[in-house]
Design a protein around this motif. Structure first.
Motif, PDB file in Angstrom:
ATOM      1  N   GLY A 165     -80.013 -98.795  81.621  1.00  0.00           N
ATOM      2  CA  GLY A 165     -81.273 -99.528  81.665  1.00  0.00           C
ATOM      3  C   GLY A 165     -81.508-100.459  80.500  1.00  0.00           C
ATOM      4  N   ILE A 166     -81.088-100.059  79.303  1.00  0.00           N
ATOM      5  CA  ILE A 166     -81.349-100.863  78.104  1.00  0.00           C
ATOM      6  C   ILE A 166     -80.115-101.639  77.659  1.00  0.00           C
ATOM      7  N   ARG A 167     -78.966-101.000  77.721  1.00  0.00           N
ATOM      8  CA  ARG A 167     -77.727-101.667  77.302  1.00  0.00           C
ATOM      9  C   ARG A 167     -77.039-102.405  78.446  1.00  0.00           C
ATOM     10  N   HIS A 168     -77.619-102.336  79.631  1.00  0.00           N
ATOM     11  CA  HIS A 168     -77.144-103.089  80.805  1.00  0.00           C
ATOM     12  C   HIS A 168     -75.686-102.804  81.153  1.00  0.00           C
ATOM     13  N   MET A 169     -75.296-101.541  81.057  1.00  0.00           N
ATOM     14  CA  MET A 169     -73.938-101.150  81.391  1.00  0.00           C
ATOM     15  C   MET A 169     -73.864-100.693  82.849  1.00  0.00           C
ATOM     16  N   LYS A 170     -72.717-100.897  83.465  1.00  0.00           N
ATOM     17  CA  LYS A 170     -72.467-100.342  84.785  1.00  0.00           C
ATOM     18  C   LYS A 170     -72.364 -98.825  84.661  1.00  0.00           C
ATOM     19  N   TYR A 171     -72.631 -98.121  85.769  1.00  0.00           N
ATOM     20  CA  TYR A 171     -72.599 -96.662  85.719  1.00  0.00           C
ATOM     21  C   TYR A 171     -71.253 -96.151  85.236  1.00  0.00           C
ATOM     22  N   ASP A 172     -70.162 -96.637  85.810  1.00  0.00           N
ATOM     23  CA  ASP A 172     -68.834 -96.141  85.448  1.00  0.00           C
ATOM     24  C   ASP A 172     -68.510 -96.407  83.985  1.00  0.00           C
ATOM     25  N   ASP A 173     -68.893 -97.579  83.484  1.00  0.00           N
ATOM     26  CA  ASP A 173     -68.637 -97.903  82.080  1.00  0.00           C
ATOM     27  C   ASP A 173     -69.457 -97.000  81.160  1.00  0.00           C
ATOM     28  N   ALA A 174     -70.709 -96.762  81.526  1.00  0.00           N
ATOM     29  CA  ALA A 174     -71.567 -95.892  80.726  1.00  0.00           C
ATOM     30  C   ALA A 174     -71.025 -94.464  80.701  1.00  0.00           C
ATOM     31  N   TYR A 175     -70.574 -94.009  81.863  1.00  0.00           N
ATOM     32  CA  TYR A 175     -70.057 -92.640  81.951  1.00  0.00           C
ATOM     33  C   TYR A 175     -68.804 -92.489  81.092  1.00  0.00           C
ATOM     34  N   ARG A 176     -67.913 -93.476  81.140  1.00  0.00           N
ATOM     35  CA  ARG A 176     -66.687 -93.396  80.329  1.00  0.00           C
ATOM     36  C   ARG A 176     -67.012 -93.375  78.841  1.00  0.00           C
ATOM     37  N   LEU A 177     -67.964 -94.187  78.443  1.00  0.00           N
ATOM     38  CA  LEU A 177     -68.351 -94.221  77.027  1.00  0.00           C
ATOM     39  C   LEU A 177     -68.894 -92.871  76.582  1.00  0.00           C
ATOM     40  N   LEU A 178     -69.791 -92.298  77.390  1.00  0.00           N
ATOM     41  CA  LEU A 178     -70.399 -91.023  77.019  1.00  0.00           C
ATOM     42  C   LEU A 178     -69.378 -89.890  77.074  1.00  0.00           C
ATOM     43  N   LYS A 179     -68.482 -89.928  78.052  1.00  0.00           N
ATOM     44  CA  LYS A 179     -67.442 -88.910  78.182  1.00  0.00           C
ATOM     45  C   LYS A 179     -66.512 -88.933  76.972  1.00  0.00           C
ATOM     46  N   THR A 180     -66.260 -90.113  76.440  1.00  0.00           N
ATOM     47  CA  THR A 180     -65.440 -90.237  75.232  1.00  0.00           C
ATOM     48  C   THR A 180     -66.156 -89.631  74.033  1.00  0.00           C
ATOM     49  N   ALA A 181     -67.472 -89.824  73.977  1.00  0.00           N
ATOM     50  CA  ALA A 181     -68.254 -89.290  72.861  1.00  0.00           C
ATOM     51  C   ALA A 181     -68.385 -87.773  72.924  1.00  0.00           C
ATOM     52  N   ARG A 182     -68.595 -87.243  74.136  1.00  0.00           N
ATOM     53  CA  ARG A 182     -68.764 -85.793  74.325  1.00  0.00           C
ATOM     54  C   ARG A 182     -68.061 -85.421  75.624  1.00  0.00           C
ATOM     55  N   SER A 183     -66.901 -84.817  75.496  1.00  0.00           N
ATOM     56  CA  SER A 183     -66.000 -84.657  76.637  1.00  0.00           C
ATOM     57  C   SER A 183     -66.505 -83.696  77.707  1.00  0.00           C
ATOM     58  N   ASN A 184     -67.431 -82.788  77.368  1.00  0.00           N
ATOM     59  CA  ASN A 184     -67.846 -81.778  78.341  1.00  0.00           C
ATOM     60  C   ASN A 184     -69.129 -82.132  79.085  1.00  0.00           C
ATOM     61  N   ILE A 185     -69.556 -83.385  79.038  1.00  0.00           N
ATOM     62  CA  ILE A 185     -70.743 -83.752  79.814  1.00  0.00           C
ATOM     63  C   ILE A 185     -70.463 -83.586  81.304  1.00  0.00           C
ATOM     64  N   LYS A 186     -71.481 -83.188  82.051  1.00  0.00           N
ATOM     65  CA  LYS A 186     -71.337 -83.022  83.497  1.00  0.00           C
ATOM     66  C   LYS A 186     -72.721 -82.980  84.145  1.00  0.00           C
ATOM     67  N   PRO A 187     -73.323 -84.140  84.369  1.00  0.00           N
ATOM     68  CA  PRO A 187     -74.611 -84.157  85.080  1.00  0.00           C
ATOM     69  C   PRO A 187     -74.460 -83.540  86.470  1.00  0.00           C
ATOM     70  N   ASN A 188     -75.494 -82.850  86.934  1.00  0.00           N
ATOM     71  CA  ASN A 188     -75.394 -82.259  88.269  1.00  0.00           C
ATOM     72  C   ASN A 188     -75.405 -83.361  89.330  1.00  0.00           C
ATOM     73  N   ASP A 189     -75.036 -82.992  90.545  1.00  0.00           N
ATOM     74  CA  ASP A 189     -74.844 -83.981  91.615  1.00  0.00           C
ATOM     75  C   ASP A 189     -76.106 -84.792  91.905  1.00  0.00           C
ATOM     76  N   GLY A 190     -77.268 -84.134  91.855  1.00  0.00           N
ATOM     77  CA  GLY A 190     -78.521 -84.838  92.104  1.00  0.00           C
ATOM     78  C   GLY A 190     -78.798 -85.890  91.045  1.00  0.00           C
ATOM     79  N   PHE A 191     -78.515 -85.572  89.785  1.00  0.00           N
ATOM     80  CA  PHE A 191     -78.729 -86.521  88.696  1.00  0.00           C
ATOM     81  C   PHE A 191     -77.775 -87.714  88.819  1.00  0.00           C
ATOM     82  N   ILE A 192     -76.534 -87.430  89.182  1.00  0.00           N
ATOM     83  CA  ILE A 192     -75.559 -88.514  89.347  1.00  0.00           C
ATOM     84  C   ILE A 192     -76.025 -89.497  90.421  1.00  0.00           C
TER      85      ILE A 192
END
Length: 221
Positions: A165-192
């Motif tokens: 919303g603020i950094r205007h990133m695509k979902y996949d790009d945002a997810y990869r960035l966050l996954k790199t920062a903290r490898s065990n993230i896993k939003p539940n299916d509803g949140f995704i």
């Protein structure tokens, strides 16, 4: 056969073993069964995990994980790690956990948004509010920690919403960035699903903004 006869014919040995399934307020599933010695055994299972049991890890998770300029993610353990909070120069804390009090209200600026980690939770309704708080911290040259209980689903979803919303990133790009920062993230299916809908909405908004700007420039030519 009368009810009295049924009672007289009762034999505990004829009873079949059963398992009781209990779901708590944060979506964790417990299966409780009585063993041969009369004690109760409990197993824990993640919601919607196709009956795969999990091992609960009670080891501390105190690290603050840097995501992007001024933004950190962590668990409830990180939120009370005063040494790490000071080292990362945290000024703001966004607490989206359930049942976790703010540890240092006199030292940091807090925002509490209590969310349940279940797919049915409407997390999208808090994206704008959370994004404003995060961006306020960053704009004022502060550093913010976003945390929930485990630092895996709720806090991850809030950080993803900020990146989208603020950094205007695509979902996949945002997810990869966050996954790199903290490898065990896993939003539940509803949140995704809600995050992907939010990303699509932001894309449409940005495209419409560009079109509107082009029209204004054309009129001025």
């Amino acid at each position: 056969m009368s009810f009295l006869s049924d009672l007289q014919a009762y034999s505990q040995s004829k009873l079949r073993p059963t398992t009781t399934r209990i779901t708590n307020s944060i979506g964790q599933i417990h299966h409780e069964a009585r063993s041969d010695d009369g004690t109760f055994q409990t197993h824990d299972q993640l919601a919607n995990s196709n009956s795969i049991f999990m091992v609960i890890d009670n080891s501390p998770d105190e690290k603050l994980h840097h995501v992007i300029d001024g933004v950190y993610i962590g668990s409830q353990d990180a939120a009370i790690n005063i040494a790490a909070l000071n080292e990362c120069r945290i000024t703001h804390i966004l607490n989206v956990a359930t049942g976790i009090k703010n540890a240092f209200p006199e030292q940091y600026k807090y925002l509490n948004i209590e969310l349940l980690d279940v797919p049915e939770t409407n997390i999208q309704k808090v994206f704008t509010y959370a994004n404003e708080f995060i961006q306020q911290a960053v704009t004022n040259h502060g550093h913010i920690l976003i945390h929930c209980n485990a630092g895996i689903s709720r806090s991850a979803s809030i950080v993803l919403a900020y990146l989208i919303g603020i950094r205007h990133m695509k979902y996949d790009d945002a997810y990869r960035l966050l996954k790199t920062a903290r490898s065990n993230i896993k939003p539940n299916d509803g949140f995704i699903q809600q995050l992907k809908e939010y990303a699509a909405e932001m894309t449409r908004t940005n495209e419409n903004s560009v079109v509107s700007t082009d029209k204004v420039e054309s009129c001025n030519m």
